[in-house]
Design a protein around this motif. Structure first.
Motif, short mmCIF file in Angstrom:
data_model
loop_
_atom_site.label_atom_id
_atom_site.label_comp_id
_atom_site.label_asym_id
_atom_site.label_seq_id
_atom_site.Cartn_x
_atom_site.Cartn_y
_atom_site.Cartn_z
N GLU A 219 0.04 -0.84 -15.57
CA GLU A 219 0.76 -1.77 -14.72
C GLU A 219 1.91 -1.06 -14.03
OE1 GLU A 219 2.00 -5.14 -16.97
OE2 GLU A 219 -0.04 -5.98 -17.12
N GLU A 220 2.16 -1.45 -12.78
CA GLU A 220 3.24 -0.84 -12.00
C GLU A 220 3.86 -1.89 -11.10
OE1 GLU A 220 4.00 2.90 -8.93
OE2 GLU A 220 1.96 2.20 -9.33
N ARG A 221 5.19 -1.95 -11.08
CA ARG A 221 5.91 -2.84 -10.18
C ARG A 221 6.07 -2.15 -8.83
NH1 ARG A 221 10.82 -3.36 -10.97
NH2 ARG A 221 11.26 -5.49 -10.32
N VAL A 222 5.63 -2.81 -7.78
CA VAL A 222 5.73 -2.24 -6.44
C VAL A 222 6.41 -3.24 -5.51
CG1 VAL A 222 3.69 -0.82 -6.77
CG2 VAL A 222 3.45 -3.08 -5.74
N GLY A 223 7.01 -2.71 -4.46
CA GLY A 223 7.63 -3.56 -3.46
C GLY A 223 6.66 -3.92 -2.36
N LEU A 224 6.87 -5.07 -1.71
CA LEU A 224 6.03 -5.47 -0.59
C LEU A 224 6.85 -6.28 0.41
CD1 LEU A 224 3.74 -8.47 -1.46
CD2 LEU A 224 5.55 -7.71 -2.98
N LEU A 225 6.45 -6.17 1.68
CA LEU A 225 7.12 -6.93 2.75
C LEU A 225 6.29 -8.12 3.21
CD1 LEU A 225 8.65 -4.27 5.19
CD2 LEU A 225 9.86 -5.84 3.67
N GLY A 226 4.98 -8.00 3.09
CA GLY A 226 4.12 -9.08 3.58
C GLY A 226 3.74 -8.90 5.03
N VAL A 227 3.61 -7.63 5.47
CA VAL A 227 3.15 -7.36 6.84
C VAL A 227 1.84 -6.60 6.77
CG1 VAL A 227 5.47 -7.33 7.84
CG2 VAL A 227 4.49 -5.21 6.96
N GLN A 228 1.03 -6.77 7.80
CA GLN A 228 -0.24 -6.06 7.89
C GLN A 228 -0.27 -5.23 9.16
OE1 GLN A 228 -3.42 -8.90 7.67
NE2 GLN A 228 -2.84 -9.66 5.64
N SER A 229 -0.96 -4.11 9.07
CA SER A 229 -1.11 -3.25 10.23
C SER A 229 -2.41 -3.58 10.95
CB SER A 229 -1.14 -1.78 9.79
OG SER A 229 -2.33 -1.51 9.06
N GLY A 230 -2.62 -2.93 12.06
CA GLY A 230 -3.89 -3.04 12.75
C GLY A 230 -4.93 -2.17 12.05
N PRO A 231 -6.06 -1.92 12.68
CA PRO A 231 -7.12 -1.08 12.09
C PRO A 231 -6.57 0.30 11.68
CG PRO A 231 -7.91 -2.18 14.07
CD PRO A 231 -6.44 -2.43 14.01
N GLN A 232 -7.00 0.77 10.52
CA GLN A 232 -6.55 2.06 10.05
C GLN A 232 -7.08 3.18 10.94
OE1 GLN A 232 -4.43 2.56 7.25
NE2 GLN A 232 -4.20 0.36 7.62
N VAL A 233 -6.19 4.09 11.27
CA VAL A 233 -6.52 5.21 12.14
C VAL A 233 -6.21 6.52 11.43
CG1 VAL A 233 -6.06 6.36 14.34
CG2 VAL A 233 -6.04 3.85 14.21
N ALA A 234 -7.14 7.47 11.49
CA ALA A 234 -6.92 8.80 10.94
C ALA A 234 -7.12 9.82 12.05
CB ALA A 234 -7.87 9.08 9.78
N ARG A 235 -6.09 10.60 12.31
CA ARG A 235 -6.17 11.59 13.39
C ARG A 235 -6.73 12.90 12.86
NH1 ARG A 235 -2.84 15.61 14.88
NH2 ARG A 235 -1.17 14.91 13.47
N PRO A 236 -7.74 13.48 13.52
CA PRO A 236 -8.28 14.76 13.07
C PRO A 236 -7.20 15.85 13.07
CG PRO A 236 -9.72 13.74 14.69
CD PRO A 236 -8.45 12.95 14.69
#
Length: 377
Positions: A219-236
Motif C-alpha cells: 500500500e502507498e499513499r499518493v497525491g492526486l488532483l483529479g485532472v486528466q490529460s489528452g491521449p498519451q504521446v511518446a516522442r521517439p
C-alpha cells in the motif's frame, strides 16, 4: 489478491540487483585509482570472511565476502580513516610509497573517491537512455482534458483546456511532470501556474490522498488532483539524443529522491517509509516477477539511490571523504587526525542506528510485527 513471490525468489532477485551495482561502484573507484597509478590491494564484493577469490598479476586480491551488502576497494597506503601518514606508510620504500593512495595529490584522491557514485549515475543514465530509444519519451502536453467533479482541481477552479505551466514553482514540460510532482505530495497545498486562453494565473490546490494497493499487497499513499490529460504521446528518441535524455531523467529521479528524503526529515512523510536491504530484496523480487523491463528500471532507480546516498556528507561514506577533502582544500592543510577519527566514529554510530531503524521498518513491511501482535493478542 496478494501474489508475493517466495523467499528464495526475493534472495535471487536481490543478488541480481545489488551484486552488479556494488561491483560497478567499486570498479569505478578501482579504475580511477589505476588511472592515477595507485595500487589496489583488495577488491571485495561483500563484507566479512572471504568465501572465494583470486589474486591478479597486479597483486590485487579479488574476493567475495559472505555478507553481500556492499563492497570496497582497499588501496595501498589507505591504512587509516584519517588518511594521514602513519609509521607503516613512512617505512615503505619510496617506489612503493609513490603508488599509495596517500601519496597522490588531493584532486586525484577526490576523483578516485567520487568515481564510485559517478559510476552509479552513469549506469542509470545508460539504462534510461536505452529505454528512451526503445519506448520513446513521454511528451503528452500539460493541457487539462477533463476535471473530475468534486476533485481538488475542481475546487481550485482549474478548467478543461487550461495549460499547466509550473507546479510547485517548477517548470512543466509535459503532463508527466505534473503527475510526478503531485503523486509525491498527498494532502499538501500545491501552487500551480496556468495559462487559460493566454491569461496567466496562479491557483492553489490541496492534493487529495489515495491509498494505492498493488498486486503484491503493498500500500502507498499518493497525491492526486483529479485532472486528466489528452491521449498519451511518446516522442521517439534517437541514439544521439538518448544520452542527454538519460541525464535529464536521472536528474529528475534524483530530485524526487531528495524531495522524498526532505519530506521524511520535515515530518511530512512517515519515517516508516525508509527501507533497507530487506525491503530492497522484497521490491526487487516483486519487480523481477513483473518482468525484465520492470526489473531493469528498478536497477536504474537503485543505482541512482546508491550514488546519492554515497555522496551524503557522512563520515565513512564517499561524501564524508569528499567533505574532508573540501575542507583540506580551503585550509590548505589536512584536517587533524583526531577530528577525523571522532567524526568517523560518529558516522559509524549514525549508520548503525539507521540500519537498525530501516531493519525495524523492513520487518514491519514483511508483516513480522503484525503477526507477533496477533500471536500475543
Amino acid at each position: 489478491m496478494n501474489e508475493a513471490p517466495g523467499f528464495l525468489f526475493y534472495i535471487l532477485a536481490f543478488l541480481l540487483l545489488l551484486g552488479p551495482l556494488v561491483f560497478l561502484h567499486e570498479l569505478g573507484h578501482y579504475l580511477a585509482g589505476r588511472w592515477f597509478g595507485i595500487k589496489a590491494e583488495v577488491f571485495s564484493i561483500g563484507f566479512g570472511r572471504e568465501i572465494g577469490g583470486f589474486t591478479d598479476k597486479r597483486g590485487t586480491r579479488g574476493e567475495v565476502g559472505w555478507l553481500p551488502l556492499g563492497g570496497y576497494v582497499k588501496f595501498a597506503g589507505d591504512m587509516n580513516p584519517a588518511g594521514q601518514p602513519s609509521p607503516e606508510w613512512l617505512s615503505l620504500p619510496a617506489a612503493e610509497r609513490a603508488q599509495t593512495f596517500q601519496a597522490k595529490p588531493l584532486w586525484q584522491r577526490a576523483i578516485v573517491v567520487a568515481a564510485g557514485p559517478l559510476t552509479n549515475f552513469i549506469v542509470a543514465i545508460l539504462i534510461l537512455a536505452a529505454f528512451f530509444v526503445a519506448y520513446g519519451r513521454p511528451d503528452t502536453p500539460a493541457i487539462v482534458a477533463a476535471v473530475q467533479d468534486g476533485s481538488p482541481a475542481a475546487s481550485a477552479g482549474i478548467l478543461p483546456g487550461d495549460r499547466i505551466l509550473t507546479v510547485g514553482g517548477r517548470s512543466v514540460e509535459n503532463f508527466n511532470d505534473v503527475a510526478k510532482y503531485v503523486v509525491m505530495r498527498p494532502g499538501e497545498d500545491i501552487d500551480l501556474q496556468i495559462d487559460r486562453a493566454g491569461q496567466i494565473s496562479e491557483v492553489t490546490a490541496t492534493a487529495g490522498v489515495r491509498t494505492m494497493r498493488d498486486r503484491f499487497g503493498n500500500e502507498e499513499r499518493v497525491g492526486l488532483l483529479g485532472v486528466q490529460s489528452g491521449p498519451q504521446v511518446a516522442r521517439p528518441v534517437s541514439l544521439l539524443e538518448a544520452p542527454w535524455a538519460g541525464i535529464q531523467q536521472t536528474g529528475a529521479i534524483l530530485r524526487m529522491q531528495i524531495d522524498g528524503l526532505g519530506q521524511i526529515i520535515t515530518g511530512r512523510r512517515s519515517v516508516e517509509e525508509l527501507g533497507g536491504p530487506l525491503r530492497i530484496a522484497k521490491v526487487s523480487g516483486e519487480r523481477f516477477a513483473m518482468g525484465a523491463t520492470e526489473f531493469v528500471f528498478l536497477i536504474a532507480l537503485i543505482s541512482i539511490n546508491l550514488g546519492f546516498i554515497n555522496l551524503l556528507p557522512v563520515p565513512v561514506l564517499d561524501g564524508g571523504h569528499l567533505l574532508f577533502y573540501a575542507v583540506e582544500a580551503v585550509r590548505r592543510k589536512p584536517v587533524e587526525p583526531q577530528v577525523i577519527e571522532w567524526a568517523f566514529r560518529g558516522g559509524v554510530m549514525a549508520i548503525l542506528a539507521l540500519m537498525l531503524l530501516v531493519t525495524f521498518n523492513d520487518l514491519g513491511a514483511f508483516g513480522v510485527w503484525r503477526n507477533l501482535a496477533g500471536l500475543i493478542g
